[in-house]
Design an enzyme around this catalytic site. Structure first.
Site, PDB file in Angstrom:
ATOM      1  N   GLU A 456       0.890  -1.182   0.000  1.00 48.37           N
ATOM      2  CA  GLU A 456       0.000   0.000   0.000  1.00 48.37           C
ATOM      3  C   GLU A 456       0.924   1.227   0.000  1.00 48.37           C
ATOM      4  OE1 GLU A 456      -4.362   1.069   1.997  1.00 48.37           O
ATOM      5  OE2 GLU A 456      -3.252  -0.725   2.554  1.00 48.37           O
ATOM      6  N   GLU A 733      -1.873   0.395  13.256  1.00 48.33           N
ATOM      7  CA  GLU A 733      -3.058   0.710  12.450  1.00 48.33           C
ATOM      8  C   GLU A 733      -4.320   0.390  13.225  1.00 48.33           C
ATOM      9  OE1 GLU A 733      -4.827  -0.248   8.018  1.00 48.33           O
ATOM     10  OE2 GLU A 733      -3.399  -1.681   8.915  1.00 48.33           O
TER      11      GLU A 733
HETATM   12  C1  BGC Z   1      -5.312   2.494   4.769  1.00 42.94           C
HETATM   13  C2  BGC Z   1      -5.756   3.589   5.654  1.00 42.94           C
HETATM   14  C3  BGC Z   1      -6.875   4.313   5.000  1.00 42.94           C
HETATM   15  C4  BGC Z   1      -7.973   3.365   4.809  1.00 42.94           C
HETATM   16  C5  BGC Z   1      -9.177   3.961   4.234  1.00 42.94           C
HETATM   17  C6  BGC Z   1      -6.452   1.582   4.514  1.00 42.94           C
HETATM   18  O1  BGC Z   1      -6.149   0.604   3.665  1.00 42.94           O
HETATM   19  O2  BGC Z   1      -4.243   1.854   5.280  1.00 42.94           O
HETATM   20  O3  BGC Z   1      -4.736   4.299   6.083  1.00 42.94           O
HETATM   21  O4  BGC Z   1      -7.246   5.430   5.668  1.00 42.94           O
HETATM   22  O5  BGC Z   1      -7.585   2.270   4.028  1.00 42.94           O
HETATM   23  O6  BGC Z   1     -10.020   3.033   3.941  1.00 42.94           O
END
Ligand code: BGC
Length: 869
Positions: A456, A733
């Protein structure tokens, strides 16, 4: 002096760079200033100019022309002083190539056939040239389709990596200017560059990602300009006379890692004495509109720290497992010697499971570097075109013992100036703050990313929207975020939709085609205002104002006459701990309540921005709109009882922190309900990306400081300190990326390095530490520490645009004593518990209060999250 928001003035892309200077600590205010510029030997002085301005002061005189140099210095007058101060040290500024017509270089790269759908072998390009006259100065202006690392006569140019970084390349490609005068020698010289796929053509994005997002060529654009002492110039620019060859890097990708075969290395490839056998062939010529070439607005990505492994263990099958003790973003540098063909494989991960690297959370980011030795003696190597997010590394194939110092982890991020510190008497809270700092470092790598380790690493708008206040305290991130916001504006759709992540890349059908989403899209209106408040850069606010206005106008259309944004897809309070691992958006707060609250907030911020910019009609229009949306919000989501339709902490946080309730009694009721909900969960956190940055302020502002401290000091899962007690060295996260039983959260997104939930640090700085801006750029400050949670002292310091602001307090038998530093030319309102607020001027002060300890009181001065203008 500094120029614009840049660390140094070389290669500046602004013809009339704004100037900033800081008065020495203890210096009284500034009553007037004089600026002297020296250009081509001509001295120009502004004369005594009345005024206290010292931040982003307009450039005096004619704008610079391309390549023009100037030295600038300033002196100031204190009030009632006849004599000026001494002149500041001269600061040099040199314009870059300000005009598209300045460019003669064209993109050049390997002309051999490649399968665009495969991992392609990176190439190098080079050119011999003659220096036939003495050199006064030489500049290399360079960028690439892909990533570059330039060399001249075998010597690396610069120390930055992943250049030119990531922007919306079709519209904007940054070049960087380097002083390479010392690289040259009389006679034959060689200039060359390593090239890597990077974001331009490398595989990027989740679900397998996409290749060739911006093009399938791998090309260098370089223009070496040599000015000789006789005034003549020699230009060596990329063109058809350059040659290219595959290099010793076999494969390289940001996610994948890099494979380097030293047996294919010619150490002299970028010198006239090259000896290698690789077939250098004529380059292919690519296309690049020079109007899209721009100078950087912020610092480069550099190594800022080296870390040795804390432990090195050997597995039964001979592998080495290294623990660096800190989850970081960077790569390994190894020094090793062994027989030719020895293959050393380095894998990376943030956590271990069962004593082995847990690579599951990396998803399709292999994060594996391979070095094949040439057997030509000890070699020091690190990859060039990749970065990893890791605390642990596994090395396979290391010849013999792994001696101390043989492996180092090098930490890389945008080389911003550190400007904020915080410490207190609670070691767990200090570790939490450290984790926030490390997560910022790990995710400020040219753009603000969500995470640095898996497939990502995207510029998610919502994450930086909530983290920007914290980021702005810890580091001078104005230039970097200003640049990224420029790309937000470029990627904004014609209807005003702001993407989920910038730059935009193909994503799955949730993210593509782009749909407008609250809290993420609101970065357009909220973040420029935050940066203006924290850095005082009105020009930044002006440049991004159209993006914010187009966003609010879109939401106004989507909401329609009801003023409720209650239709369409929304993420809501992403990663509310109650949401199931596989559905992070399934939180307890109505997503349209979240959307409408952000609609009101963005309209409000836009009104404030318009007022600061003198757009009075807009200011009135958006203020009225904000009032109407807030009223609609109350009618729809606040019941007569004061309960909200979503009886969740985040709902009350939004109502309080976004100032949507129309009377103090309603605010107090909401605060009481919020506190009750928090205590009902025994002060375990119950908010996601949206509520978490707001909850401590919402509790503090409604007389529940003690409950905010209960939340802060909770160590059970979910809570900030739970992660610390689990050994976290960055912000996770998810609240439970690692579960209490030590297993990984099974959700498909389980990063151990996301800064979003670390947005609480802004409350630590302003309420526990006690420093908050009370005017743009901290021209005025509030010193308002509010102790609690058993914390008996705290220290915080911030390098404001005007100089150092600091506050260190400790509880005493009679209350609190505090040492306060107010920057020169600024004033501070001091509000200690139990003592009437008072004002302090510039300088260092020791003050105290007789207030009995820990008595949380109603908020006197209402130092809200962001000062209302
Ligand atoms: C990300 C996040 C993001 C989110 C939104 C994730 O995959 O890591 O940081 O804000 O998606 O859906």
């Amino acid at each position: 002096m500094s120029f614009e928001q840049l660390p140094d003035g070389l290669g500046i892309g602004v013809p009339a760079p704004r100037l900033s200077w800081v008065l020495p600590i203890g210096a009284p205010a500034q009553d007037a200033y004089e600026i002297e510029t020296v250009r081509a030997g001509h001295v120009h002085r502004t004369g005594r100019t009345s005024g206290a301005d010292q931040v982003l002061v307009p450039w005096p005189g004619q704008p610079l022309t391309s390549r023009e140099q100037a030295t600038v210095r300033v002196r100031t007058w204190a009030p009632k002083e006849e004599q000026p101060s001494s002149w500041s040290e001269p600061s040099r500024v040199e314009a870059g190539l300000l005009d598209a017509a300045d460019w003669v270089a064209v993109p050049v790269g390997g002309a051999w056939a490649e399968d665009p759908d495969s991992d392609r072998r990176p190439s190098r390009v080079r050119k011999d040239f003659a220096v036939t006259a003495p050199v006064e100065r030489a500049r290399l202006h360079v960028t690439a389709h892909g990533l570059y690392e330039a060399e001249i006569n075998g010597r690396r140019v610069g120390d930055d990596i992943l250049a030119p970084g990531w922007t919306v390349y079709p519209q904007r490609l940054r070049y960087r200017t380097y002083d390479v005068t010392d690289h040259l020698r009389p006679g034959t010289n060689t200039v060359g560059a390593w090239l890597g796929d990077g974001w331009y053509r490398g595989r990027f994005g989740f679900d397998g990602g996409t290749r060739n997002i911006y093009g399938d060529d791998l090309s260098l654009v370089a223009q070496l300009e040599i000015t000789h002492t006789d005034g003549s110039t020699t230009v060596v620019a990329t063109d058809g006379t350059w040659s290219a060859a595959p290099g010793p890097i076999l494969t390289s990708g940001l996610y994948e890692g890099e494979t380097f075969d030293a047996r294919l290395e010619d150490l002299n490839w970028s010198t006239p004495e090259r000896t290698g056998s690789e077939p250098w062939t004529a380059v292919s010529i690519g296309a690049r509109d020079p109007h899209t070439l721009v100078a950087p607005q912020g610092p480069a990505v550099r190594c800022t720290q080296e870390i040795a492994p804390v432990t090195v263990t050997r597995t039964a099958d001979g592998r080495h497992l290294l623990d660096f003790g800190q989850n970081l973003v960077g790569r390994l540098r190894v020094t090793v010697d062994g027989p030719p063909g020895t293959r050393i494989t380095m894998r990376h991960a943030e956590v271990l499971q069962g004593g082995e690297l847990a690579t599951g959370p990396l998803r399709e980011a292999h994060a594996t570097d391979v070095l094949v030795l040439a057997g030509d003696g000890p070699r020091t190597w690190e990859p060039r075109f990749t970065l990893h997010g890791f605390r642990h590394a596994e090395i396979t194939g290391w010849p013999g013992e792994l001696a101390d110092g043989a492996v180092t982890a090098r930490v890389y991020h945008t080389d911003m100036r550190r400007t904020g510190w915080f410490e207190c008497s609670d070691p767990l809270v200090n570790r939490l703050h450290e984790n926030v700092v490390w997560s910022m470092r790990g995710n400020f790598v040219d753009i603000p990313t969500d995470c640095p380790q898996r497939d990502e690493r995207l510029g998610w708008t919502g994450d930086i929207q909530v983290f920007a206040p914290t980021a702005s305290y810890l580091y001078d991130c104005a230039g970097m975020l200003d640049s990224w916001l420029t790309d937000v504006g470029i990627e904004q759709l014609p209807d005003g939709t702001v993407p989920w992540y910038v730059p935009v890349i193909p994503g799955n059908d949730i993210w593509t085609p782009i749909r407008p989403g609250a809290a993420w899209g609101d970065v357009a209106a909220l973040t420029p205002w935050v940066l203006y408040q924290r850095f005082g850069d009105l020009d930044l606010l002006r440049r991004h104002y159209p993006t914010g206005r187009a966003w609010v106008d879109l939401v106004e259309r989507l909401a329609g006459p009801t003023r409720l944004w209650d239709t369409g897809f929304q993420l809501g309070d992403w990663l509310d701990p109650i949401a199931p691992p596989e559905d992070p958006a399934a939180g307890r707060t109505d997503r349209h309540l979240v959307a409408t609250a952000h609609f009101a907030r963005s309209a409000r911020y836009l009104a404030w921005s318009a007022r600061e910019l003198g757009e009075d009609d807009d200011a009135r229009r958006y203020a009225a709109l904000a009032d109407e949306v807030a009223a609609a919000f109350r009618d729809r989501y606040v019941l007569p009882s004061g309960r909200m339709t979503s009886d969740s902490p985040t709902a009350y946080c939004l109502a309080i922190a976004f100032d949507l309730l129309d009377d103090p009694a309603a605010r107090a009721r909401a605060g009481d309900r919020l506190a009750a909900l928090v205590l009902r969960d025994d002060a375990r956190i119950a908010t996601g990306f949206v509520g978490t940055p707001l909850i401590c302020d919402a509790l503090t502002e409604t007389g529940h400081l003690d409950v905010a401290y209960r939340l802060l000091t909770q160590t059970e899962c979910p809570s900030w300190l739970y992660t610390v007690t689990q050994g976290a060295t960055t912000v996770w996260e998810r609240w439970d990326s690692l579960r209490p039983d030590g297993t990984l959260n099974p959700g498909g997104m389980t990063s151990f390095n996301h800064y979003a939930l670390g947005a609480v640090a802004d409350w630590l700085h302003r309420t526990v530490g006690g420093i908050a801006p009370a005017a743009p750029g901290y021209r005025a400050l509030t010193f308002r520490p509010r102790p609690g949670g058993g914390i008996t002292w705290a220290d915080t310091r911030h390098e404001t645009p005007y100089g150092t602001a600091a506050l260190s307090w400790k509880l005493t038998a009679d209350g609190m004593t505090a040492r306060i530093t107010v920057p020169p030319g600024c004033h501070g309102t001091v509000d200690l518990p139990g003592r009437a607020p008072f004002t302090l001027g510039p300088g260092e002060h020791v003050v105290d209060s007789a207030e009995p300890r820990n008595a949380p009181g109603p908020v006197a001065l209402a130092a809200t999250t962001h000062p209302r203008p």
